[in-house]
Design a protein around this motif. Structure first.
Motif, short mmCIF file in Angstrom:
data_model
loop_
_atom_site.label_atom_id
_atom_site.label_comp_id
_atom_site.label_asym_id
_atom_site.label_seq_id
_atom_site.Cartn_x
_atom_site.Cartn_y
_atom_site.Cartn_z
N ALA A 86 -3.67 4.05 1.73
CA ALA A 86 -4.35 3.79 0.44
C ALA A 86 -4.56 2.36 0.13
O ALA A 86 -4.13 1.54 0.74
CB ALA A 86 -3.30 4.57 -0.71
N PRO A 87 -5.82 2.20 -0.55
CA PRO A 87 -6.04 0.94 -0.94
C PRO A 87 -4.76 0.39 -1.74
O PRO A 87 -4.06 0.97 -2.46
CB PRO A 87 -7.35 1.08 -2.20
CG PRO A 87 -7.75 2.24 -1.43
CD PRO A 87 -6.78 3.11 -1.05
N GLY A 88 -4.60 -1.08 -1.53
CA GLY A 88 -3.34 -1.59 -2.00
C GLY A 88 -3.65 -2.76 -2.73
O GLY A 88 -4.94 -3.15 -3.12
N SER B 220 0.93 -1.20 -0.04
CA SER B 220 0.08 0.10 0.00
C SER B 220 0.69 1.21 0.10
O SER B 220 2.06 1.20 -0.10
CB SER B 220 -0.90 0.02 1.37
OG SER B 220 -1.65 1.09 1.21
N GLU C 158 -9.03 -4.85 7.68
CA GLU C 158 -9.98 -4.04 8.05
C GLU C 158 -9.63 -2.71 9.11
O GLU C 158 -9.78 -1.69 8.87
CB GLU C 158 -11.29 -4.62 8.93
CG GLU C 158 -12.33 -4.46 9.07
CD GLU C 158 -13.28 -5.32 9.78
OE1 GLU C 158 -13.64 -5.00 10.96
OE2 GLU C 158 -13.78 -6.26 8.91
N ASN D 137 -7.32 -0.31 7.27
CA ASN D 137 -8.12 0.59 6.36
C ASN D 137 -8.87 1.70 7.17
O ASN D 137 -8.97 2.82 6.53
CB ASN D 137 -9.29 -0.51 5.70
CG ASN D 137 -8.63 -1.14 4.41
OD1 ASN D 137 -7.75 -0.66 3.99
ND2 ASN D 137 -9.48 -2.04 4.29
#
Length: 145
Positions: free
Chosen positions: A86-88, A72, A106, A109
């Motif tokens: 960040a979304p990875g 990420s 989770e 995030n």
């Protein structure tokens, strides 16, 4: 003065030395190992496997969630204590620790803030609720299976 050799005294002396000289681990270039996930409930690691993440100097994040490796990008503002991921990308392997890995990712995030005390990293959500604590771990965890 003569000291009696006892395990308790030596342990206390060692702890005092460590506490007195304890430096704060840096957020970057430290392997962080989860100690407690607030969303974990009864979910545990079924097979002993290292779970960790590390933020490199560039902000790139690499880690292992219990089954899969992930990457990420971290956004960090140390002055404000802000941290987010960040979304990875992640590998897509199956394994017995997927339940734990799901809780771990989770948590990652939801991270928006952080604090470090000694070798403990505590992360919080946007409302300041504690999400998890991590301990600084050995770099050797990154190569363990």
């Amino acid at each position: 003065m003569k000291f009696k050799k006892t395990g308790g005294f030596l342990a206390a002396l060692g702890a005092a030395i460590l506490i007195g000289g304890c430096a704060t681990a840096p957020l970057k270039n430290t392997v962080w190992v989860p100690e407690k996930l607030d969303n974990q409930g009864d979910v545990k690691l079924i097979e002993p496997t290292p779970v960790w993440f590390e933020i490199y100097e560039t902000g790139k994040v690499f880690g292992h969630g219990g089954v899969n490796r992930f990457s990420s990008q971290a956004t960090i503002d140390p002055e404000k204590g802000e941290l987010s991921f960040a979304p990875g990308a992640a590998t897509l392997m199956a394994g017995p620790n997927l339940g734990y890995e799901s809780k771990f990712l989770e948590t990652m995030n939801a991270v928006r803030r952080y604090s470090i005390s000694g070798d403990t990293l505590t992360v919080y959500d946007a409302n300041g609720k504690e999400l998890a604590t991590f301990k600084a771990g050995s770099a050797e965890l990154k190569t363990a299976k």
